[in-house]
Structures are given as C-alpha cells and as structure tokens.
Write a protein that holds these residues in place. Structure first.
Motif, short mmCIF file in Angstrom:
data_model
loop_
_atom_site.label_atom_id
_atom_site.label_comp_id
_atom_site.label_asym_id
_atom_site.label_seq_id
_atom_site.Cartn_x
_atom_site.Cartn_y
_atom_site.Cartn_z
N ALA A 1 4.66 8.52 9.83
CA ALA A 1 3.32 8.55 10.42
C ALA A 1 2.32 7.82 9.54
N LEU A 2 2.43 7.99 8.22
CA LEU A 2 1.54 7.29 7.31
C LEU A 2 1.75 5.79 7.38
N GLY A 3 3.00 5.37 7.55
CA GLY A 3 3.29 3.95 7.68
C GLY A 3 2.58 3.35 8.89
N VAL A 4 2.65 4.04 10.02
CA VAL A 4 1.98 3.55 11.23
C VAL A 4 0.48 3.52 11.01
N ARG A 5 -0.08 4.59 10.46
CA ARG A 5 -1.53 4.64 10.22
C ARG A 5 -1.98 3.54 9.25
N THR A 6 -1.18 3.31 8.23
CA THR A 6 -1.52 2.28 7.25
C THR A 6 -1.57 0.91 7.89
N ARG A 7 -0.59 0.63 8.74
CA ARG A 7 -0.59 -0.69 9.40
C ARG A 7 -1.80 -0.84 10.32
N LEU A 8 -2.15 0.21 11.03
CA LEU A 8 -3.34 0.15 11.89
C LEU A 8 -4.60 -0.03 11.07
N ARG B 1 0.83 -1.21 0.00
CA ARG B 1 0.00 0.00 0.00
C ARG B 1 0.86 1.25 0.00
N LEU B 2 1.95 1.25 0.75
CA LEU B 2 2.83 2.42 0.78
C LEU B 2 3.54 2.60 -0.55
N SER C 1 8.35 -4.75 11.67
CA SER C 1 7.35 -3.81 11.17
C SER C 1 7.91 -2.41 11.05
N VAL C 2 8.62 -1.94 12.08
CA VAL C 2 9.15 -0.57 12.02
C VAL C 2 10.29 -0.49 11.01
N ASP C 3 11.02 -1.58 10.83
CA ASP C 3 12.06 -1.60 9.80
C ASP C 3 11.42 -1.44 8.43
N ALA C 4 10.30 -2.13 8.20
CA ALA C 4 9.60 -2.02 6.93
C ALA C 4 9.09 -0.60 6.71
N ILE C 5 8.60 0.04 7.77
CA ILE C 5 8.11 1.42 7.64
C ILE C 5 9.25 2.36 7.28
N TRP C 6 10.40 2.20 7.93
CA TRP C 6 11.53 3.09 7.63
C TRP C 6 12.02 2.91 6.20
N TYR C 7 12.09 1.68 5.73
CA TYR C 7 12.53 1.47 4.35
C TYR C 7 11.53 2.03 3.36
N ALA C 8 10.24 1.90 3.67
CA ALA C 8 9.23 2.49 2.80
C ALA C 8 9.36 4.01 2.78
N ALA C 9 9.85 4.57 3.89
CA ALA C 9 10.05 6.02 3.98
C ALA C 9 11.32 6.46 3.28
N GLY C 10 12.09 5.50 2.75
CA GLY C 10 13.30 5.85 2.02
C GLY C 10 14.56 5.84 2.84
N ASP C 11 14.51 5.28 4.03
CA ASP C 11 15.69 5.28 4.90
C ASP C 11 16.75 4.34 4.34
N THR C 12 17.99 4.83 4.28
CA THR C 12 19.12 4.02 3.81
C THR C 12 20.26 4.03 4.80
N LEU D 1 6.09 13.67 0.21
CA LEU D 1 5.93 13.81 1.66
C LEU D 1 7.28 13.95 2.34
N ARG D 2 7.28 14.65 3.46
CA ARG D 2 8.47 14.69 4.30
C ARG D 2 8.59 13.35 5.02
N VAL D 3 9.79 13.10 5.53
CA VAL D 3 10.06 11.80 6.15
C VAL D 3 9.13 11.58 7.34
N ARG D 4 8.93 12.60 8.14
CA ARG D 4 8.02 12.47 9.29
C ARG D 4 6.63 12.04 8.84
N GLU D 5 6.15 12.64 7.76
CA GLU D 5 4.83 12.31 7.25
C GLU D 5 4.76 10.88 6.72
N LYS D 6 5.86 10.43 6.12
CA LYS D 6 5.91 9.06 5.61
C LYS D 6 5.85 8.06 6.77
#
Length: 222
Positions: free
Chosen positions: A88-95, A72-73, A128-139, A81-86
């Motif tokens: 937060a969206l990751g957490v909301r999407t999982r919920l 979905r992400l 789960s949080v690792d997946a959110i960070w990678y979806a947010a573009g974290d390298t 989106l800014r990283v913070r928004e990404k």
C-alpha cells in the motif's frame, strides 16, 4: 547538452521541460519541441533524444517515477511493516511522486488507452507493480510471482484512475479507496486470496519462509 552532462542527464532534463507542455499539447512532438525551445536546444537534438516520439517519452517518464519510488521506499525503513502495508505504501508513494505531473498523467492515460498503445500501457504498469513487490521484499519465483503482480496491477490501475478525479484533502478518499481495493482482492481471491491474505499479513522476516513452505514443487524459473 552541456559539456558536463551525460546523454542520460540531458535527456532527463529535456523530458522534464517537455512535460511542462504536455497539459497543453499532450504527449506529442509539439511538447518535445516546446521543451527543447525552453532549454535553447536545437530541434534535431531533441528528436535524437527521443526518436520514438511520444511513446518513448511516456516510457522514460514512467521509468523515472519508478526509479524515484524505489529510492524513496529504500529510504523508508520498511522492515517494521507488514507486507500489505509495504505494498500500500508503494502505491501511495508512486501517486505522491506523480502529483506534480497530474495533468500530464491524465493525458498519458488517454494516450495509453488508444488500441495501438495498450501493450505499452500494460508493460509500464507491470514494471511499476514489479518494482513495488520487490521493494516489499518479494522473492517469489513460482506462479505466485505472476499472480501477485496481476492482482496488484488491477489495484494500482483502478486506484490511479480514482486518484485522477479525487479532490479530497490530502487525497484521503484515494487512500480509503486503495484500502478497499486491497480488501476486495483478498476477499474475492478464493483459495489463492486466503493464502495471499496470510502472506500480506506476515511480518517481513517471515515472508520468505512462508513462501518456501507453501510453494508447490517445481518452481518456475525467471
């Protein structure tokens, strides 16, 4: 298993059927047997699909929700989106994905709170949080890799607990709680929090450059 199904597909179908019984039987072999009966599957076939019992069922469920979240992400076009928004969206999407299974999630939290299951619970949150960070573009590959995931694990876990008891329309109270938790992490994180805030507020295209410019020499390799 039907003639056209793979083992993974049959296992996923069985898990979905079993989850319907979790609100009544908990994460247990009883729920698994009931799900198998609904599908007309032999009990032995169900046991072979999840030889690890409830622990394996919960892990498979969490991994499936992570998979759906990532999909979905990926479809959400996060580049604006800014990283913070990404994050937060990751957490909301999982919920959002957990919402149809809310009672099963509640039983899962009780199961994972048992001392013998605590390590599994921690591992699932980390994934789960690792997946959110990678979806947010974290390298990140230095110590920030671990720090950011530890911080988000705290945010996600507390937000999940709040969500379980939230009865507000559209889970608006959970949304506000999530934003407060992110603000608290940034405010209380000391010098790291200040640096973390700058990263979280960056446009996506600048994250990698800022991380490289501020990372210490001798990165940790994964």
């Amino acid at each position: 298993m039907t003639e056209t199904e793979t083992f993974a597909e049959a296992r996923a179908r069985l898990l979905e059927a079993a989850i319907a019984h979790v609100p009544f039987d908990g994460w247990s072999l009883s729920a698994l047997r009931a799900g198998a009966a609904d599908l007309g599957l032999p009990e032995l076939e169900a046991m072979n699909a999840f030889p690890g019992g409830a622990r394996e069922m919960i892990e498979a469920f969490s991994q499936e929700i992570d998979r759906r979240m990532i999909q979905r992400l990926d479809e959400a076009h996060l580049h604006n989106l800014r990283v913070r928004e990404k994050v937060a969206l990751g957490v909301r999407t999982r919920l959002d994905l957990l919402e149809p299974y809310k009672e099963a999630v509640r039983h899962g939290m009780i199961f994972l709170a048992l001392p013998q299951n605590a390590a599994l619970g921690s591992r699932l949150v980390w994934r789960s949080v690792d997946a959110i960070w990678y979806a947010a573009g974290d390298t990140a590959t230095d110590y920030n890799f671990y720090s950011k995931r530890m911080l988000l694990a705290g945010v996600y876990s507390s937000t999940l607990l709040y969500w379980l008891s939230d009865r507000s329309p559209g889970y608006g109270d959970t949304e506000a709680f999530l934003e407060r938790r992110i603000d608290e992490v940034l405010r209380l994180g000391g010098s790291f929090g200040k640096r973390f805030r700058k990263i979280m507020d960056l446009p996506d295209r600048l994250v990698g450059a800022r991380m490289r410019a501020t990372a210490p020499a001798g990165r940790m390799k994964r």
